[in-house]
Each structure stands twice: as C-alpha cells, then as structure tokens.
Design a protein around this motif. Structure first.
Motif, PDB file in Angstrom:
ATOM      1  N   VAL A  27       0.829  -1.209   0.000  1.00 30.88           N
ATOM      2  CA  VAL A  27       0.000   0.000   0.000  1.00 30.88           C
ATOM      3  C   VAL A  27       0.864   1.260   0.000  1.00 30.88           C
ATOM      4  CG1 VAL A  27      -1.695   1.321   1.340  1.00 30.88           C
ATOM      5  CG2 VAL A  27      -2.005  -1.126   1.020  1.00 30.88           C
ATOM      6  N   VAL A  28       1.944   1.268   0.790  1.00 29.24           N
ATOM      7  CA  VAL A  28       2.838   2.430   0.806  1.00 29.24           C
ATOM      8  C   VAL A  28       3.469   2.620  -0.572  1.00 29.24           C
ATOM      9  CG1 VAL A  28       5.041   3.297   1.719  1.00 29.24           C
ATOM     10  CG2 VAL A  28       3.310   2.424   3.278  1.00 29.24           C
TER      11      VAL A  28
ATOM     12  N   ASP B  21      -2.639   6.735   3.157  1.00 31.67           N
ATOM     13  CA  ASP B  21      -2.053   7.198   4.419  1.00 31.67           C
ATOM     14  C   ASP B  21      -2.876   6.721   5.615  1.00 31.67           C
ATOM     15  OD1 ASP B  21       0.033   8.475   3.139  1.00 31.67           O
ATOM     16  OD2 ASP B  21      -1.021  10.395   3.030  1.00 31.67           O
ATOM     17  N   GLU B  22      -4.187   6.820   5.501  1.00 30.09           N
ATOM     18  CA  GLU B  22      -5.050   6.399   6.602  1.00 30.09           C
ATOM     19  C   GLU B  22      -4.996   4.882   6.780  1.00 30.09           C
ATOM     20  OE1 GLU B  22      -9.697   6.764   7.102  1.00 30.09           O
ATOM     21  OE2 GLU B  22      -8.689   8.709   7.290  1.00 30.09           O
ATOM     22  N   PHE B  23      -4.999   4.163   5.695  1.00 32.31           N
ATOM     23  CA  PHE B  23      -4.914   2.701   5.735  1.00 32.31           C
ATOM     24  C   PHE B  23      -3.626   2.252   6.415  1.00 32.31           C
ATOM     25  CE2 PHE B  23      -3.632  -1.384   3.992  1.00 32.31           C
ATOM     26  CZ  PHE B  23      -4.792  -2.138   4.122  1.00 32.31           C
ATOM     27  N   VAL B  24      -2.509   2.872   6.034  1.00 34.91           N
ATOM     28  CA  VAL B  24      -1.217   2.512   6.617  1.00 34.91           C
ATOM     29  C   VAL B  24      -1.176   2.858   8.099  1.00 34.91           C
ATOM     30  CG1 VAL B  24       1.263   3.057   6.568  1.00 34.91           C
ATOM     31  CG2 VAL B  24       0.042   2.597   4.444  1.00 34.91           C
TER      32      VAL B  24
ATOM     33  N   VAL C 213       3.109   5.910  -2.993  1.00 33.66           N
ATOM     34  CA  VAL C 213       4.253   6.674  -3.508  1.00 33.66           C
ATOM     35  C   VAL C 213       4.186   6.774  -5.023  1.00 33.66           C
ATOM     36  CG1 VAL C 213       6.773   6.623  -3.787  1.00 33.66           C
ATOM     37  CG2 VAL C 213       5.760   6.176  -1.548  1.00 33.66           C
ATOM     38  N   VAL C 214       3.929   5.650  -5.685  1.00 26.03           N
ATOM     39  CA  VAL C 214       3.840   5.651  -7.149  1.00 26.03           C
ATOM     40  C   VAL C 214       2.684   6.540  -7.610  1.00 26.03           C
ATOM     41  CG1 VAL C 214       3.363   4.199  -9.179  1.00 26.03           C
ATOM     42  CG2 VAL C 214       4.958   3.422  -7.426  1.00 26.03           C
ATOM     43  N   ALA C 215       1.560   6.463  -6.906  1.00 26.71           N
ATOM     44  CA  ALA C 215       0.407   7.289  -7.278  1.00 26.71           C
ATOM     45  C   ALA C 215       0.729   8.782  -7.141  1.00 26.71           C
ATOM     46  CB  ALA C 215      -0.798   6.923  -6.410  1.00 26.71           C
TER      47      ALA C 215
END
Length: 162
Positions: free
Chosen positions: A26-27, A44-47, A31-33
């Motif tokens: 997910v991170v 960010d919230e998921f992480v 970053v790619v997005a």
C-alpha cells in the motif's frame, strides 16, 4: 496450555507478516500514485491503521517470544544467583501485568466510547474504534502473556524449593 499459546503466537506471527507485506504494498502504491499525480488519500489512513495494529499486537507477540529488549546485562550478572535472577524475572512479569492491565482498561474505555459515538475516520470512513481495537487486542495479549510468564516463574520457584 503451552501448546495453545505457541499456536496462537504462530498464527499472530503469520498475520503480522501478512500485515507488513500489505503495508509495504500500500505504501508503494501511494508513492507511485503521488509520482503520477493520482490522488489516493486513503493510503495514508490505511497505513496508519495497519501500523497501529502491527505495533501493538507485534509488541505482545515479541514479548511472548522473548524478543523484546530486556535487562540482559543485569540478568547475566545474576547468572550465578538463580534465586535473584528469578526474582528479577518475577518483577519484570509483574510490571508487564500492571502495564498490560492498565493499557487494556484505558483502551477499552476509548474503544467503547468510539463505538457508542459512531465516530468515523476522515478519509476512508472506517469506524474509529476499529483503529484502536489493535491497541486493545495488543494490550490484552500483553497482559495475558505476562500472567502466563509470571506463573511459569512462580512454578520454577516452587520446583527449585522441593
């Protein structure tokens, strides 16, 4: 009992491994997005949610597996005094129980308040109590593991006296 705790620890280690892998994916996606100017605020919230679960449940599993930082220097100095070493272990376990029970009661209050209020996270709209549930589970496991370890130390005192 020992076998059950080992099985639970093994299952939790597997879940933690999966959670770490998911967090990395997910991170990386986030970053790619961002590099491609694609808005993905949910990453960010998921992480953050996964990180809370990982840290607190992982700390309990590490405690059970004797993988946390300890008082090795002091324990090594007491290696020739087994009673003093066991007493030090008993104090450590008692402090672990106090910490685990205190944190469990505090996080239970937080989770139950958030559960009754229906509060949601800002981006993903996940119930906020779900975020802190990992903290509650980790604190509870920490207390259970500390109680089990204190019982083991107490039994070792008893067996060394007979």
């Amino acid at each position: 009992m020992q076998k059950t705790i080992q099985q639970i620890t093994k299952i939790l280690q597997g879940i933690m491994g999966f959670a770490v892998l998911t967090t990395i994916i997910v991170v990386t996606y986030g970053v790619v997005a961002r590099l491609l100017n694609i808005p993905v605020a949910w990453t960010d919230e998921f992480v953050r949610i996964f990180f809370i679960w990982l840290v607190f449940i992982g700390a309990a599993v590490a405690y059970e597996s004797n993988a946390l930082i300890g008082l090795d220097l002091v324990e090594d100095m007491l290696s020739k005094k087994p009673v003093a070493r066991k007493l030090l272990k008993a104090v450590q376990m008692a402090l672990g129980i106090i910490f685990g029970v205190f944190m469990t009661t505090q996080t239970y209050t937080i989770v139950s308040t958030q559960l009754s209020s229906g509060e949601m996270t800002p981006v993903m709209q996940v119930p906020l109590w779900l975020v802190n549930l990992g903290y509650l589970i980790g604190s509870f496991l920490f207390a259970i593991f500390a109680i089990r370890k204190l019982v083991q130390v107490a039994l070792s005192f008893k067996s060394s006296q007979t």
